[in-house]
Design an enzyme around this catalytic site. Sequence first.
Site, PDB file in Angstrom:
ATOM      1  N   ILE A 272       0.838  -1.196   0.000  1.00 24.40           N
ATOM      2  CA  ILE A 272       0.000   0.000   0.000  1.00 24.40           C
ATOM      3  C   ILE A 272       0.873   1.246   0.000  1.00 24.40           C
ATOM      4  O   ILE A 272       0.458   2.315  -0.480  1.00 24.40           O
ATOM      5  CB  ILE A 272      -0.970  -0.012   1.202  1.00 24.40           C
ATOM      6  CG1 ILE A 272      -2.098   1.022   1.006  1.00 24.40           C
ATOM      7  CG2 ILE A 272      -0.238   0.244   2.491  1.00 24.40           C
ATOM      8  CD1 ILE A 272      -3.060   0.710  -0.092  1.00 24.40           C
ATOM      9  N   TYR A 273       2.088   1.144   0.519  1.00 23.77           N
ATOM     10  CA  TYR A 273       3.027   2.277   0.452  1.00 23.77           C
ATOM     11  C   TYR A 273       3.297   2.651  -0.999  1.00 23.77           C
ATOM     12  O   TYR A 273       3.157   3.811  -1.397  1.00 23.77           O
ATOM     13  CB  TYR A 273       4.335   1.914   1.159  1.00 23.77           C
ATOM     14  CG  TYR A 273       5.451   2.903   0.912  1.00 23.77           C
ATOM     15  CD1 TYR A 273       5.353   4.220   1.339  1.00 23.77           C
ATOM     16  CD2 TYR A 273       6.618   2.503   0.264  1.00 23.77           C
ATOM     17  CE1 TYR A 273       6.374   5.128   1.122  1.00 23.77           C
ATOM     18  CE2 TYR A 273       7.651   3.401   0.035  1.00 23.77           C
ATOM     19  CZ  TYR A 273       7.519   4.709   0.462  1.00 23.77           C
ATOM     20  OH  TYR A 273       8.540   5.609   0.230  1.00 23.77           O
ATOM     21  N   ALA A 274       3.673   1.652  -1.809  1.00 24.25           N
ATOM     22  CA  ALA A 274       3.941   1.913  -3.223  1.00 24.25           C
ATOM     23  C   ALA A 274       2.692   2.423  -3.933  1.00 24.25           C
ATOM     24  O   ALA A 274       2.752   3.351  -4.749  1.00 24.25           O
ATOM     25  CB  ALA A 274       4.460   0.644  -3.891  1.00 24.25           C
TER      26      ALA A 274
END
Length: 336
Positions: free
Chosen positions: A151-153
């Site tokens: 989810i960071y990317a």
Amino acid sequence: MRFLVTGTAGFIGFHLARRLLDDGHVVVGFDGMTPYYDVALKHERHAMLATREGFTAVEGMLEDMDALRRAADLAKADVIVHLAAQAGVRYSIENPRAYVDSNLIGSFNLLEIARETAPRHLLLASTSSVYGSNLVIPFAETDRADEPMTIYAASKKAMEAMAHAYAHLHAIPTTAFRFFTVYGPWGRPDMALFKFVDAILAGRPIDVYGEGRMQRDFTYVDDLIEAVVRLIDVVPGPDNRVTATGVVDTLSHVAPFRVVNLGGGQPIGLVDFVDTVEAAVGRTAVRNMLPMQPGDVPRTFAAADLLKALTGYVPSTPLADGVAAFVSWYRDWRGV
């Protein structure tokens, strides 16, 4: 010039603010002092900046539009550099909502500030993680980045997409740069170099994921800051479209928007990295070899052709020199 820089109590934001102040600029720093890692380190960075003429700090969360507006009103910025974010690949698996709040809602708020204030240039920090486990190397800015592994990317790629829309709709000249494994003094405690040095000096084993077969394109923080500073004056627009042979520009055909890799294009194996850390510390590590963790990518590898064409510069600090600088800082900071 006058700058609004978000994330100035963070690793990269601190270094950028210090460089801008050295160059004689005025900086308003914005930071939420979130407890993702030791807040004392963040306060220490901000305290160092506070001693400098031309620096003013505003504390607040990116999700707090009123706080952002206060900072923007104070800054009256010619240039906005958005570095604040919820960082960390593995933590995004444990607490994905923090990434939505900061990297999506917070970045949207920052884009609204840019729409309201019309800076000369808006620069945004993205990440090499947007490339996922791309099989084509080195990673070029024109490669597909549609298969995020965390989810960071995903949040960073979404930020890029929102920024492009704002650049198109509101004529905001925008550069998004994708960082490749930045390291150096004042680095984050959750990053591998900090963890390795801390553990080796304390006599604890280090965890080496992916059985040491992973590769990372390490970028020394001073090199990264030099690239960012050079890009500040490269304001996206039709008058600076790159036409050099063999270089594909990412300048949008419908907006003053560009994506640029910030990396040296010299990937290093994780085992070689550990060897370099051991040499700098002067001790041998006990290596706990572990499988790759969810969300990790096997390698990162930057194509630096566009950065060089735009700025004449490519990060080049040898890993041994950068790691030695970090170890020297760490020993002083810890009193070891």
